[in-house]
Design a protein around this motif. Structure first.
Motif, mmCIF file in Angstrom:
data_model
loop_
_atom_site.group_PDB
_atom_site.id
_atom_site.type_symbol
_atom_site.label_atom_id
_atom_site.label_comp_id
_atom_site.label_asym_id
_atom_site.label_seq_id
_atom_site.Cartn_x
_atom_site.Cartn_y
_atom_site.Cartn_z
ATOM 1 N N GLU B 6 -44.530 95.530 56.014
ATOM 2 C CA GLU B 6 -43.092 95.812 55.928
ATOM 3 C C GLU B 6 -42.236 94.600 56.283
ATOM 4 O O GLU B 6 -41.030 94.707 56.396
ATOM 5 N N LEU B 7 -42.877 93.484 56.449
ATOM 6 C CA LEU B 7 -42.103 92.279 56.743
ATOM 7 C C LEU B 7 -41.828 91.519 55.447
ATOM 8 O O LEU B 7 -42.663 91.516 54.542
ATOM 9 N N PRO B 8 -40.687 90.889 55.377
ATOM 10 C CA PRO B 8 -40.370 90.136 54.159
ATOM 11 C C PRO B 8 -41.110 88.813 54.129
ATOM 12 O O PRO B 8 -40.622 87.810 54.628
ATOM 13 N N THR B 238 -35.436 91.694 63.522
ATOM 14 C CA THR B 238 -35.355 92.529 62.337
ATOM 15 C C THR B 238 -34.408 93.694 62.598
ATOM 16 O O THR B 238 -33.991 93.937 63.729
ATOM 17 N N ASN B 239 -34.112 94.405 61.536
ATOM 18 C CA ASN B 239 -33.110 95.465 61.668
ATOM 19 C C ASN B 239 -33.545 96.561 62.615
ATOM 20 O O ASN B 239 -32.723 97.211 63.256
ATOM 21 N N TYR B 279 -31.318 87.517 58.682
ATOM 22 C CA TYR B 279 -31.920 88.757 58.238
ATOM 23 C C TYR B 279 -30.870 89.635 57.600
ATOM 24 O O TYR B 279 -29.730 89.713 58.061
ATOM 25 N N GLU B 283 -31.483 95.835 54.556
ATOM 26 C CA GLU B 283 -32.818 95.891 53.955
ATOM 27 C C GLU B 283 -33.762 94.914 54.643
ATOM 28 O O GLU B 283 -33.358 94.149 55.503
ATOM 29 N N ASP B 284 -35.001 94.965 54.194
ATOM 30 C CA ASP B 284 -35.980 94.018 54.707
ATOM 31 C C ASP B 284 -35.976 92.793 53.806
ATOM 32 O O ASP B 284 -36.785 92.667 52.888
ATOM 33 N N LYS B 299 -38.648 88.709 50.488
ATOM 34 C CA LYS B 299 -38.610 90.169 50.464
ATOM 35 C C LYS B 299 -40.006 90.676 50.714
ATOM 36 O O LYS B 299 -40.971 89.918 50.710
ATOM 37 N N LYS B 300 -40.077 91.948 50.893
ATOM 38 C CA LYS B 300 -41.421 92.445 51.201
ATOM 39 C C LYS B 300 -42.195 92.791 49.936
ATOM 40 O O LYS B 300 -41.657 92.828 48.857
#
Lengths: 948, 300
Positions: B6-8, B238-239, B279, B283-284, B299-300
């Motif tokens: 889930e990381l970009p 991250t968010n 970031y 979104e990611d 992006k992921k």
């Protein structure tokens, strides 16, 4: 008379009457020498060069012009004949300024312009200019085919310049180049090059070498051409460069970057060579020695100079791929690919490629097989069990020794030994060889009892450790453990973790809102954390809990009566013992060094016991001590400090927040240290400035401490009274003071009296002092004044050294007692505190009044020198830190505030130039760090004034 | 593995156009656009999701070090080596105001929530607050309690937080008129605030990111592995506040787990120093900029 004249006959021309001429000439001379100027305006006359009057009255001809003030010429006025401009338009006369000028004015104008005489016109410029003028004149006369001014090239100088003459004498002949023959080939080569550039389309495979050779061939082949060149050597050869690009006419994209021209040319030729790209060494040519520093591609403006900040800190990137993109040549996609390629295989050495298939193959090993009975959890033997196994056979139960002290000692010792291990016992046995009290360790009195107690403790401990081991698999603080979860669910905690969070939370809360009283005694969270991390009574949960409680109480301050209600079952002596234990442990924890400190903590109660049982009250004294310790130990990072900060009202408005300092006067100087504000800011000062300081931490602290009246008055003497404030002080403000502060009950008259006396003394003293400074004498000051200045010195010192405040306390206390005797004479504390502020608002006044010698008018250099000298003094003083040299100190006392400011200002101004002001910087460096807001403002103001 | 998924970490676009080092890349408020600035004295507006350059803003006299967009995307501010703070109009590309007053290079700028003031952090050891509402070009407030260059500034609704080379992260609370100074003992090059507002992440020049609890000032976690010794390299969260992101001077980008400080993922994003990491607010998606002149969208 008339009849007489009729009778005479005159022969010849009569002689002009002398006096007329003489007077006229006289007038002219006088006018020239400016004598006439002295006459009144209506008497002055304007004359021409012959002394005739220029202007006449309206009835006598007006302006003196024309022929004797009549007409244009001797013949009289003739109207200009009409010429129609219809036929000869080109000849239409243009008016010029010369048409409206008299001869003398024209002569004036010509006289102003200097020009080289034709003889010394070395390069023929003047001649050329002259000839151009001639041509222009001619052009006026007859219209030429070429409209507008004639190009320079077409006009040759008409006269020979001295340079030409010289050259001719040296053997030069006309039509030949002045340069020697070899140099002249440059022009030829230029022409060739241009020619070749034109013809690259035809001969594509040319290198520069072949170019040259071909030119040689060409010249040899075409002798007539070369002859031509030889003959007309001095005439530049113009070779047309046909336009091949899409730029505007005359636009040269490489005008300022000729390096790119080469690049483009080679690129063009390279394109023809089947797209082969060779690495270009453009970098050297473009980014020469200078641009190694600056970021490539971005010079700085012509008016700016290259600074340190223009250095390319990110240097090392090869920008040879990012060239200036020309309009007609969009960047190629292949370029991008290449860049990515290099980025991907950046570790491939130049000249080497990555092998497609390597012989080397990694040997692979299977992971080790895990035995079936393996449990993936390590069973920890208790930390102590590793060292000393609890003796299986219990020693016989022995009645405790008669001596209660000894019994306590043994019990305590046994507990510690059980906790800390056998090693501790050995150590203390060695240590206390001679101590009678510790005979029980060596098999003396009470040994059996000790053995029994030890066994019991160990038994207890092992049970406990087993229990904790089962419950708590890992001691990770961050993760939620089982008992934490249990405690959250309301289960009865087996461990003390819930309490732990409680205490830390409470302390954190009080830290955040330091307005409440307990904050003074609250430790920073980090030490609290440390205390939690070390669990000195791990073995005994009940005891640990009590210890927690104890810590909580201690840090919160206040009475401690209720906390032991629950443990009433304990005997009085046991409780006392435990209390001592706790206190020692707490102290040890605060010191932060984990295991060593535990050991010391265990020793401490023994020491207490040795000196007989003592019960410290646990009052403020004790807590203050620990506070000092805390401050020392909290040098570990991160370290949190809090200061007052005053947001500007507009800022608050922009953030849509209410101004916390609404309607309050400018903020008080920042207290650098808790101890500072605790001890050295008197109540009176606080109260006086209560309307300035908000409900702040310091203020609360102040009121919370009951300082004796005497001490307050001592503080009153701190600084010399501000004269202006004392004299011109507003009554309303004073009333406010009375309201605010009950301690200043002395009347206004008394204040004024005191102020007046101080004024006299100050002026006299200051004058003497400055005089003495000038002459190099030591001038003793009045005693009360001297005394009055001391505390300020003290305070400034303590500000500069907040860390060392604890060391100096005894000294200060002694000093206070000394001063107490003198207090009655000067009691103007609050007054003076306020006036100090006013003083800072009007630095000019202050410097003028207090210090006659070093007012602003005296040279900067001098005052600077002096201040630096003083700084040196002061530094010595603070180092020696004795009360003996008050004599020298009080000399600086009156100015020390200003000095401090000055020195800080110096520091700031010399911030960038480190080399300057070494001495003053050294002495003031520590002060700068803690210099207050006001100091900075002050320094800024000073700076501004200087600039003005 | 699920964490890294889930990381970009996949490169979506490479944004090229800056000539020379890119010093900062920032998303706008909704994350649809990005502003970058660099050594070539320009500020560029991109659509990072399509990889298109939209506009170039030129007016700075020297390198541009930081840029920040208002929440309504109408204005932005920038700062740089020319010691000025520029207040721009996004659509017309004109400079609305220039704020002069810093005695040295300006390292960072931020708008407050309502975009009524700009706060700038400078080499002259000060934070300056500039008013955008009035026509005044004088600073509303100068905060000069720092002992060394202020490298980074972050604003909350009520506080101004600055990170300085003197090793402190100072929080200026406007509600209670208090300055809280957390001394970390190491020069702070970048600070960022967690999305829940409880923690401050401080990138220190000893190649360490430090996570501080804002209320108590205690050190919660330390993140190591990257290189950050001499350049300003950004860090952010991250968010979901689950991971900490930091750029490294060797061109890598690191992802740490927030809680146990493990390096969850690291990959080579650039050839050279990663100057900035930004970031996406929702979104990611991530922006990185580098000295190699590129901005990359992940992006992921």
């Amino acid at each position: 008379m008339a009849s007489d004249e009729e009778d005479f006959v005159f022969h010849g021309t009569p002689i002009e009457r002398e006096e007329e001429i003489v007077s006229r000439k006289k007038k002219a001379v006088a006018g020239a020498s400016g004598n006439l100027r002295t006459l009144p305006a209506w008497k002055q006359e304007v004359t021409d060069e012959e002394g005739r009057r220029r202007f006449h009255g309206a009835f006598t001809g007006g302006y003196s012009a024309g022929y004797y003030n009549t007409v244009g010429s001797k013949d009289g006025w003739a109207p200009q004949s009409f010429t129609s401009s219809r036929k000869n338009r080109a000849g239409a006369r243009k008016q010029s300024i010369s048409d409206f000028l008299d001869e003398d004015e024209k002569a004036d104008m010509e006289g102003q312009s200097l020009s080289a005489s034709s003889q010394f016109d070395t390069f023929g410029f003047t001649a050329a200019e002259y000839s151009r003028k001639q041509v222009e004149k001619e052009q006026h006369e007859r219209p030429s085919a070429i409209p507008g001014p004639v190009p320079d090239e077409l006009i040759a100088p008409v006269s020979e310049s001295i340079g030409v003459k010289l050259l001719l004498k040296m053997g030069w002949r006309r039509g030949h180049s002045i340069k020697d023959v070899r140099a002249s080939s440059d022009a030829r080569r230029e022409a060739r090059k241009a020619f070749l550039a034109f013809s690259t389309d035809e001969n594509t495979k040319e290198t520069s070498d072949s170019m040259v050779s071909e030119t040689e061939v060409e010249t040899s082949l075409d002798p007539q051409f070369s002859e031509d060149i030889k003959i007309s050597e001095s005439i530049p050869v113009y070779v047309l460069n046909p336009k091949q690009d899409l730029h505007g006419l005359g636009y040269d994209p490489f005008k300022h970057a000729p390096e790119f021209r080469e690049k483009k040319r080679s690129r063009l030729s390279a394109n023809k060579e089947a797209g082969f790209r060779k690495p270009l060494s453009m970098k050297e040519s473009l980014f020469g020695p200078k641009s190694g520093k600056t970021a490539p591609g971005f010079g700085i403006g012509a008016l700016e100079e290259l600074d340190v900040e223009d250095e390319d800190v990110y240097g090392g990137y090869d920008f040879d791929q990012t060239y200036v993109i020309e309009d007609e040549q969009p960047a190629k996609p292949s370029n991008d690919n290449r860049l990515r390629l290099t980025s991907k295989e950046h570790d491939v050495l130049p000249g080497f490629g990555a092998a497609k298939n390597s012989d080397y193959s990694m040997e692979r090993f299977n992971p080790p097989t895990i035995p079936k009975d393996f449990v993936a959890r390590h069973k920890f033997a208790g930390p102590l069990e590793a060292e000393s196994k609890p003796t299986l056979s219990a020693p016989p139960d022995v009645p405790p020794p008669a001596d209660n002290n000894l019994k306590l000692l043994i019990e305590g010792f046994a507990t510690f030994v059980s906790r800390c291990g056998k090693l501790y016992e050995d150590l203390s046995r060695e240590k206390n060889q001679s101590n009678q009290l510790f005979d029980f360790l060596r098999g003396g009195n009470g040994h059996e009892y000790y053995a029994r107690r030890l066994w019991e403790e160990q038994q207890k401990r092992s049970d406990q450790s087993k229990l904790t081991l089962d419950v708590k698999p890992s001691s990770s603080v961050q993760k939620m453990t089982a008992e934490e979860r249990g405690s959250l669910l309301g289960e009865k905690p087996l461990q003390r973790s819930l309490k732990e969070t409680d205490t830390s939370a409470s302390s954190g809360g009080s830290f955040q809102f330091p307005t409440n009283l307990s904050d003074t005694f609250t430790k920073s969270a980090s030490t609290q954390e440390a205390a939690d991390a070390v669990k000195p009574f791990k073995d005994d949960p009940a005891k640990q809990e009590r210890f927690e409680q104890f810590l909580k109480e201690k840090y919160k301050g206040g009475l401690r009566s209720t906390d032991f209600n629950r443990v009433n079952s304990m005997s009085e002596s046991a409780r006392a013992q435990e209390r001592l234990d706790f206190e020692a442990a707490a102290e040890a924890i605060e010191k932060g060094k984990a295991y060593k400190e535990v050991r010391r903590a265990t020793e401490r109660p023994l020491d207490f016991l040795a000196g007989g049982l003592q019960f410290t009250s646990g009052g403020t004294e004790q807590i203050k001590d620990t506070g000092v310790v805390d401050m020392k130990s909290s040098t570990t990072y991160p370290k949190r400090e809090e200061f007052q900060w005053r947001p500007s009202p507009l800022l608050c408005k922009r953030f849509d927040l209410p101004d916390p300092f609404m309607g309050k006067l400018p903020p008080a100087p920042r207290a650098r240290n808790k101890m500072d504000s605790l001890i050295f800011l008197p109540d009176t000062v606080k109260a006086a400035s209560a309307h300035q300081v908000s409900e702040s931490q310091e203020h609360k602290k102040e009121t919370s401490i009951d300082e004796p009246e005497v001490e307050v008055e001592v503080e009153n003497v701190e600084r010399p009274v501000d004269l202006y404030k004392a004299i011109f002080s507003d009554d309303s403000e004073d009333d406010e003071d009375h309201v605010m502060n009950g301690k200043i009950q002395e009347g206004q008259e008394k204040k004024n009296e005191a102020a007046a006396s101080t004024l006299n003394r100050l002026i006299a003293g200051d004058f003497l002092e400055s005089l003495g400074k000038e002459l190099g004498f030591e001038v003793p000051s009045d005693v009360p004044y001297q005394e009055g200045t001391k505390p300020m010195e003290e305070e400034s010192k303590s500000r500069s050294k907040p860390e060392g405040s604890s060391d100096k306390r005894p000294d200060r206390a002694g000093f206070k007692q000394k001063v107490e005797e003198k207090t009655s004479s000067l009691t103007l504390g609050s007054e003076e505190e306020k006036s100090r502020k006013q003083k800072e608002k009007s630095p000019r006044k202050r410097s003028g009044g207090n210090d006659l010698s070093s007012s602003e008018s005296s040279g900067d250099e001098r005052s600077k020198k002096r201040s630096s000298k003083k700084d040196r003094y002061r530094n010595n003083d603070s180092e020696s830190d004795s009360s003996s040299d008050y004599h020298s100190r009080d000399k600086q006392g009156s100015r020390s505030r200003r000095k401090r400011r000055e020195s800080s200002r110096e520091k700031r101004s010399s911030h960038k130039k480190h080399s300057k002001h070494h001495r003053s910087k050294k002495s003031s460096s520590s002060k700068l760090v803690y210099s207050s807001d006001e100091d900075r403002k002050e320094s800024k103001r000073e700076k501004r004034r200087r600039r003005d | 593995m699920s964490a890294t998924a889930e990381l970009p970490t996949k490169e979506a676009h490479v944004l090229k156009g800056h000539e020379g080092a890119v010093l900062a890349a920032r998303f706008n408020g909704d994350g649809n656009y990005a502003l970058t600035c660099g050594k070539d004295r320009t500020i560029r507006l991109w659509n990072p999701h399509r990889g298109i350059l939209i506009k170039t803003y030129k007016s700075h006299g020297r390198e541009v070090r930081d840029v920040h967009v208002t929440s309504d995307n109408a204005k932005f501010c920038s700062c740089g080596g020319d010691r000025q703070v520029y207040y721009w109009d996004v659509s017309t590309g004109r400079v609305i105001r220039k704020f002069r007053g810093h005695d040295g290079e300006v390292n960072a700028v931020k708008f407050n929530d309502s975009s009524s003031v700009v706060v700038s952090a400078g080499f002259d050891r000060s934070l300056r607050v500039w008013d955008c509402r009035s026509h005044s070009v004088e600073p509303v407030q100068i905060i000069d309690t720092f002992l060394d260059t202020v490298m980074s500034v972050v604003l909350t609704k009520t506080e101004i937080i600055g990170g300085s080379v003197d090793g402190t992260v100072r929080t200026f609370d406007m509600r209670i008129g208090r300055e809280m100074s957390d001394n970390l003992g190491q020069p702070v090059s970048c600070i960022s605030i967690s999305n829940d507002g409880n923690c401050v992440l401080a990138g220190c020049l000893d190649s360490t990111l430090r996570l501080l609890d804002r209320t108590t000032g205690e050190l919660l976690q330390v993140y190591r592995g990257h290189i950050s010794k001499s350049f300003k390299t950004d860090c952010c969260l991250t968010n979901s506040d689950a991971h900490v992101i930091g750029g490294s001077e060797d061109g890598l980008v690191f992802f740490w787990d927030l809680v146990d400080a493990k390096v969850v993922s690291k990959f080579r994003a650039h050839d050279l120093v990663v100057t900035s990491v930004s970031y996406h607010p929702k979104e990611d998606c991530m922006l990185t900029s580098s000295v190699d002149g590129t901005i990359r969208v992940w992006k992921k």
